[in-house]
Design an enzyme around this catalytic site. Structure first.
Site, short mmCIF file in Angstrom:
data_model
loop_
_atom_site.label_atom_id
_atom_site.label_comp_id
_atom_site.label_asym_id
_atom_site.label_seq_id
_atom_site.Cartn_x
_atom_site.Cartn_y
_atom_site.Cartn_z
N HIS A 132 34.67 28.56 34.06
CA HIS A 132 34.54 26.93 33.84
C HIS A 132 33.76 27.13 32.68
CE1 HIS A 132 34.37 23.01 34.22
NE2 HIS A 132 33.35 22.69 35.26
N HIS B 132 44.22 27.50 31.64
CA HIS B 132 43.59 26.25 32.34
C HIS B 132 44.59 25.81 33.43
CE1 HIS B 132 41.96 22.04 32.27
NE2 HIS B 132 41.01 22.48 31.39
N ASP C 80 37.05 26.40 25.30
CA ASP C 80 35.83 27.42 24.97
C ASP C 80 36.34 28.47 24.16
OD1 ASP C 80 35.70 27.01 28.50
OD2 ASP C 80 34.17 26.21 27.02
C1 SDX Z 1 36.99 25.09 31.38
O1 SDX Z 1 38.99 22.08 34.78
C2 SDX Z 1 38.69 21.82 33.58
O2 SDX Z 1 39.08 20.59 33.15
C3 SDX Z 1 37.72 22.42 32.90
C4 SDX Z 1 37.33 22.35 31.44
C5 SDX Z 1 36.64 21.21 31.32
O3 SDX Z 1 36.56 20.50 30.30
O4 SDX Z 1 35.79 20.93 32.41
O5 SDX Z 1 38.40 22.30 30.65
C6 SDX Z 1 36.36 23.48 30.79
O6 SDX Z 1 36.69 25.47 32.19
C7 SDX Z 1 38.17 25.62 30.53
C8 SDX Z 1 38.57 26.92 31.28
C9 SDX Z 1 37.41 27.94 30.73
N1 SDX Z 1 37.90 29.31 31.62
C10 SDX Z 1 38.39 30.41 31.11
O7 SDX Z 1 38.60 30.33 29.89
C11 SDX Z 1 38.34 31.39 31.96
C12 SDX Z 1 39.69 32.29 31.63
N2 SDX Z 1 40.70 31.48 32.34
C13 SDX Z 1 41.07 31.82 33.62
O8 SDX Z 1 40.02 32.13 34.41
C14 SDX Z 1 41.96 30.83 34.30
O9 SDX Z 1 42.85 30.37 33.45
C15 SDX Z 1 41.25 29.47 34.92
C16 SDX Z 1 40.44 29.58 35.71
C17 SDX Z 1 40.79 28.74 33.67
C18 SDX Z 1 42.41 28.70 35.25
O10 SDX Z 1 43.08 29.20 36.60
P1 SDX Z 1 44.00 28.96 37.60
O11 SDX Z 1 44.60 27.59 37.12
O12 SDX Z 1 43.54 29.04 38.94
O13 SDX Z 1 45.21 29.87 37.37
P2 SDX Z 1 45.42 31.11 38.02
O14 SDX Z 1 44.02 32.07 38.17
O15 SDX Z 1 45.85 31.11 39.26
O16 SDX Z 1 46.11 32.04 36.92
C19 SDX Z 1 47.78 31.62 37.15
C20 SDX Z 1 48.29 33.26 36.57
C21 SDX Z 1 47.67 34.11 37.40
O17 SDX Z 1 48.63 35.14 36.97
P3 SDX Z 1 49.67 35.75 38.24
O18 SDX Z 1 48.97 35.80 39.61
O19 SDX Z 1 50.69 34.51 38.22
O20 SDX Z 1 50.52 36.81 37.81
O21 SDX Z 1 47.70 33.43 35.31
C22 SDX Z 1 46.95 34.47 34.95
C23 SDX Z 1 46.53 34.77 36.52
O22 SDX Z 1 46.34 36.35 36.53
N3 SDX Z 1 45.70 34.19 34.25
C24 SDX Z 1 45.26 34.89 33.19
C25 SDX Z 1 44.26 34.12 32.60
N4 SDX Z 1 44.25 32.97 33.24
C26 SDX Z 1 45.05 32.79 34.28
N5 SDX Z 1 45.39 36.31 32.70
C27 SDX Z 1 44.89 36.70 31.73
N6 SDX Z 1 44.06 35.92 31.15
C28 SDX Z 1 43.52 34.73 31.61
N7 SDX Z 1 42.50 33.96 30.92
#
Ligand code: SDX
Length: 468
Positions: A289, A330, A387
């Site tokens: 996050h 996201h 981010d």
């Molecule tokens: C913020 O919610 C908000 O509004 C948050 C925010 C705000 O202003 O408050 O916008 C701020 O938190 C932005 C996000 C910052 N986090 C990151 O950058 C961390 C990296 N991102 C991931 O951890 C992930 O993308 C999330 C947590 C942000 C979102 O996760 P989801 O929606 O639960 O998606 P998921 O984990 O189910 O992923 C779906 C697929 C998966 O692959 P499959 O199982 O379908 O094969 O996408 C892949 C995941 O493995 N995936 C990634 C990835 N993010 C998702 N693979 C590699 N790198 C990534 N960053």
């Protein structure tokens, strides 16, 4: 009947079930009654559930409130809530497919370009842009209430060896009170957060607490507390002030993100809203996050050079590797995060204005280009989020990575306060989701002497849960 005819079912009264009827919620009637019929095929029982629409389009929601009576035995399961709206709000609107972000209807691009953080904080709380007089009064109120009591200062010193986010969480809690008559009004946390965040920075690096200079404008006051020498001397930089103010605007609110919805859950127990803000700070700290901005810089430092990018992209795609491309992906945006686009555009000009060269910016740009052409990221609609670039600008401003998330909180306090004020004092139900239980069935207690490994394994194996 074509398209959506809407009937306004708004009203802030209390409906017959004692629940809070939300204002401005409209039921869209398209091609027939705006409802879904839920049928339990095991019993043939059916429930009509109204479909409600937002004022800005996007998705509709099924109002589950009528799911009682014949359907009291059925609940919905949606871990992490990817398909669930937890509440109705009038503050911020995101369209993840189109990359739209609006605060009270105003596009983030226009606010970033034409507004200030103080103006935006007023807008988020009050719902309208302030007149010049209103803005002046608000800014003065924020200056007048920027002080923090000694308990907060003592906590910051006591926690100085911890991460600044831990310092900030504890410092905010030092302002919470069980007696409503003694409580800090929630919006005064917008005034006090700069003093807490800036002094968490100062004290964590070994400098002394700095009182807020109430003669300086809000964001300059924050920077002065961050960077002034022990005598309080600080030469303001208009470039730095504008860039900082812009970062606060971009981070100010974002619907029911993990930390804001945490804060709304906590305040639903009728605790001091300041305690709910501390809970939001704790949730924001997580690297999935608000902690991602710090993790992005650590990732770019680990990548080190452009020629190592393919190695890390491969790791991000490898299910057996816990590495994730930080700053990518996201829950809501399945297109470019508009905030990332704005920060990316500003990165060059801010670094140039500050006279900073950062080879990590080149790595970030190259990483983005490679990822956005890679099928894995394209198929999953993984784009840079807010981010991905923010840390590069913050480091150019001389903030260390462990201050990136505190600065995210400094911007987000405006949205946290607005969102809490949207529910405080309203008869909202306490947040208390159900669960699907798949543990052991009822069994009788086993005395110590009759317990044995074979029994234990036997009784456990009888209750293997069905996969969800
Ligand atoms: C913020 O919610 C908000 O509004 C948050 C925010 C705000 O202003 O408050 O916008 C701020 O938190 C932005 C996000 C910052 N986090 C990151 O950058 C961390 C990296 N991102 C991931 O951890 C992930 O993308 C999330 C947590 C942000 C979102 O996760 P989801 O929606 O639960 O998606 P998921 O984990 O189910 O992923 C779906 C697929 C998966 O692959 P499959 O199982 O379908 O094969 O996408 C892949 C995941 O493995 N995936 C990634 C990835 N993010 C998702 N693979 C590699 N790198 C990534 N960053």
């Amino acid at each position: 009947m074509t398209g959506h005819d809407t009937q306004d079912v708004s009203g802030r009264g209390i409906d017959e079930t004692g629940g809070r009827q939300y204002g401005k919620v409209t039921a869209s009637a398209s091609y027939g009654p705006s409802s879904v019929t839920l049928r339990d095929n095991r019993t043939g029982a059916e429930a009509e559930l109204p479909i409600l629409s937002s004022t800005e389009g996007g998705f509709d929601v099924i109002d589950m409130k009528p799911l009682s009576g014949d359907f009291n035995h059925l609940k919905t399961l949606d871990p992490g809530y990817p398909h669930t709206a937890s509440t109705v709000s009038n503050i911020t609107y995101i369209d993840g497919e189109k990359g739209i972000l609006q605060y009270r209807g105003y596009p983030i691009e226009q606010l970033a370009e034409q507004s200030t953080f103080m103006e935006t904080a007023f807008l988020l709380r009050e719902g309208e842009l302030p007149t010049q007089e209103q803005l002046g009064l608000f800014e003065q109120e924020m200056a007048d209430n920027a002080d923090v009591p000694d308990e907060v200062v003592d906590v910051l010193y006591a926690m100085r060896s911890k991460h600044p986010m831990a310092m900030i969480s504890a410092a905010v809690m030092a302002l919470a009170d069980e007696n409503p008559d003694r409580r800090v009004p929630p919006h005064h946390m917008i005034a006090k957060m700069p003093t807490i965040v800036a002094n968490a920075f100062r004290i964590s690096r070994g400098d002394d607490f700095m009182e807020p200079d109430k003669n300086r404008p809000y964001t300059e006051r924050f920077l002065q507390m961050c960077f002034a020498d022990e005598d309080g001397c600080y030469e303001s930089s208009p470039v730095l002030t504008v860039a900082m103010d812009n970062i606060f605007i971009l981070h100010a609110d974002h619907e029911q993100n993990a930390s804001t919805s945490t804060a709304r859950t906590v305040v639903s127990t009728d605790v001091d809203p300041v305690a709910a803000i501390a809970s939001g700070v704790n949730a924001l700290w997580g690297p999935k996050h608000g902690g991602a901005n710090q993790a992005v810089l650590q990732m770019l430092d680990e990548i080190g050079t452009v020629d190592r990018i393919p190695e890390f992209v491969a790791r991000a795609k490898d299910k057996d590797d816990p590495f994730r491309l930080m700053g990518f992906g996201h829950r809501i945006y399945k297109n470019f995060d508009p905030r990332a686009r704005i920060i990316k555009e500003h990165a060059d000009s801010v670094l140039e204005a500050l006279g900073v060269q950062d080879e990590k910016l080149a790595i970030a740009r190259e990483l983005e280009q490679i990822a956005l052409k890679d099928e894995y990221f394209v198929a999953r609609k993984l784009y840079p989020n807010v981010d991905f670039y923010s840390g590069i600008i913050l480091r150019a401003m001389d903030f260390p990575p462990n201050m990136f998330t505190p600065i995210f909180e400094q911007g987000r306090i405006a949205g946290q306060v607005a969102q809490l004020e949207e529910v405080v004092g309203k008869p909202d139900p306490i947040t208390r989701p159900y669960q699907l239980y798949q543990g052991p069935r009822r069994r009788d207690f086993v005395s110590m002497e009759s317990r044995g490994i074979e029994d234990a394994i036997g009784t456990t194996e009888d209750h293997q849960p069905e996969p969800v």
